[in-house]
Write a protein that holds these residues in place. Structure first.
Motif, short mmCIF file in Angstrom:
data_model
loop_
_atom_site.label_atom_id
_atom_site.label_comp_id
_atom_site.label_asym_id
_atom_site.label_seq_id
_atom_site.Cartn_x
_atom_site.Cartn_y
_atom_site.Cartn_z
N GLN A 13 0.84 -1.21 0.00
CA GLN A 13 0.00 0.00 0.00
C GLN A 13 0.87 1.25 0.00
O GLN A 13 0.62 2.19 -0.76
CB GLN A 13 -0.94 0.01 1.21
CG GLN A 13 -2.01 -1.05 1.15
CD GLN A 13 -2.75 -1.18 2.46
OE1 GLN A 13 -2.31 -0.69 3.51
NE2 GLN A 13 -3.89 -1.86 2.42
N HIS A 14 1.89 1.27 0.86
CA HIS A 14 2.80 2.42 0.91
C HIS A 14 3.52 2.58 -0.43
O HIS A 14 3.69 3.69 -0.91
CB HIS A 14 3.83 2.23 2.03
CG HIS A 14 3.32 2.60 3.37
ND1 HIS A 14 4.02 3.38 4.24
CD2 HIS A 14 2.18 2.29 4.02
CE1 HIS A 14 3.35 3.54 5.35
NE2 HIS A 14 2.22 2.88 5.25
N LEU A 21 3.32 9.22 -6.03
CA LEU A 21 3.86 10.52 -5.65
C LEU A 21 5.16 10.82 -6.38
O LEU A 21 5.31 11.88 -7.01
CB LEU A 21 4.09 10.56 -4.13
CG LEU A 21 4.60 11.86 -3.54
CD1 LEU A 21 3.61 12.98 -3.78
CD2 LEU A 21 4.84 11.67 -2.05
N ILE A 22 6.11 9.89 -6.34
CA ILE A 22 7.40 10.17 -6.98
C ILE A 22 7.31 10.19 -8.49
O ILE A 22 8.16 10.77 -9.15
CB ILE A 22 8.50 9.20 -6.51
CG1 ILE A 22 8.21 7.77 -6.92
CG2 ILE A 22 8.72 9.30 -5.02
CD1 ILE A 22 9.32 6.77 -6.62
N LEU A 30 10.91 16.93 -3.97
CA LEU A 30 10.14 15.98 -3.19
C LEU A 30 10.84 15.63 -1.87
O LEU A 30 12.01 15.26 -1.86
CB LEU A 30 9.94 14.69 -4.00
CG LEU A 30 9.12 13.59 -3.36
CD1 LEU A 30 7.68 14.05 -3.15
CD2 LEU A 30 9.14 12.36 -4.24
N ASN A 31 10.12 15.77 -0.77
CA ASN A 31 10.58 15.31 0.53
C ASN A 31 9.52 14.40 1.10
O ASN A 31 8.35 14.80 1.20
CB ASN A 31 10.81 16.48 1.49
CG ASN A 31 12.04 17.27 1.12
OD1 ASN A 31 13.09 16.71 0.87
ND2 ASN A 31 11.91 18.58 1.10
N LEU A 32 9.89 13.18 1.45
CA LEU A 32 8.94 12.23 2.03
C LEU A 32 8.86 12.39 3.54
O LEU A 32 7.86 12.05 4.14
CB LEU A 32 9.32 10.81 1.64
CG LEU A 32 9.34 10.54 0.14
CD1 LEU A 32 9.81 9.12 -0.15
CD2 LEU A 32 7.97 10.78 -0.48
#
Length: 106
Positions: A13-14, A21-22, A30-32
């Motif tokens: 799922q992640h 997103l990426i 982008l910062n997670l």
């Protein structure tokens, strides 16, 4: 076995969320997490010679590897939510997520 399946499902799922997103944002913007730079810096200090474009499963799953990975992950306990969740990794970054090209790192 049952717990590992639950972790694998959560990791899947992640992975779907993060992949979407990426894939939609230029990575330089982008910062997670708020500590991405710290994590990367610590990663490179700990795993100086780890080849990341094409991973060798032994670098993740062997006993000597686990002895390095566990303390690395524990550095982020209380800093990163879900710091100890497993993750799905592509063995070869140039290829898609497929059964043959994916490993579950816990």
């Amino acid at each position: 076995p049952r717990l590992e399946l639950a972790w694998a499902m959560k990791a899947h799922q992640h992975a779907q969320v993060y992949f979407n997103l990426i894939s939609s944002v230029d990575p330089k913007f982008l910062n997670l997490t708020k500590v991405d730079d710290q994590i990367y810096g610590e990663f490179r200090k700990t795993f100086k010679d780890l080849k990341i474009d094409v991973l060798d499963p032994e670098d993740l799953k062997s006993e000597p590897a686990k002895e390095k990975w566990r303390p690395f992950c524990l550095r982020f306990e209380g800093v990163v939510e879900d710091f100890n969740y497993g993750t799905l990794l592509r063995l070869d970054c140039r290829k898609d997520y497929t059964e043959e090209n994916t490993i579950f790192g816990a």
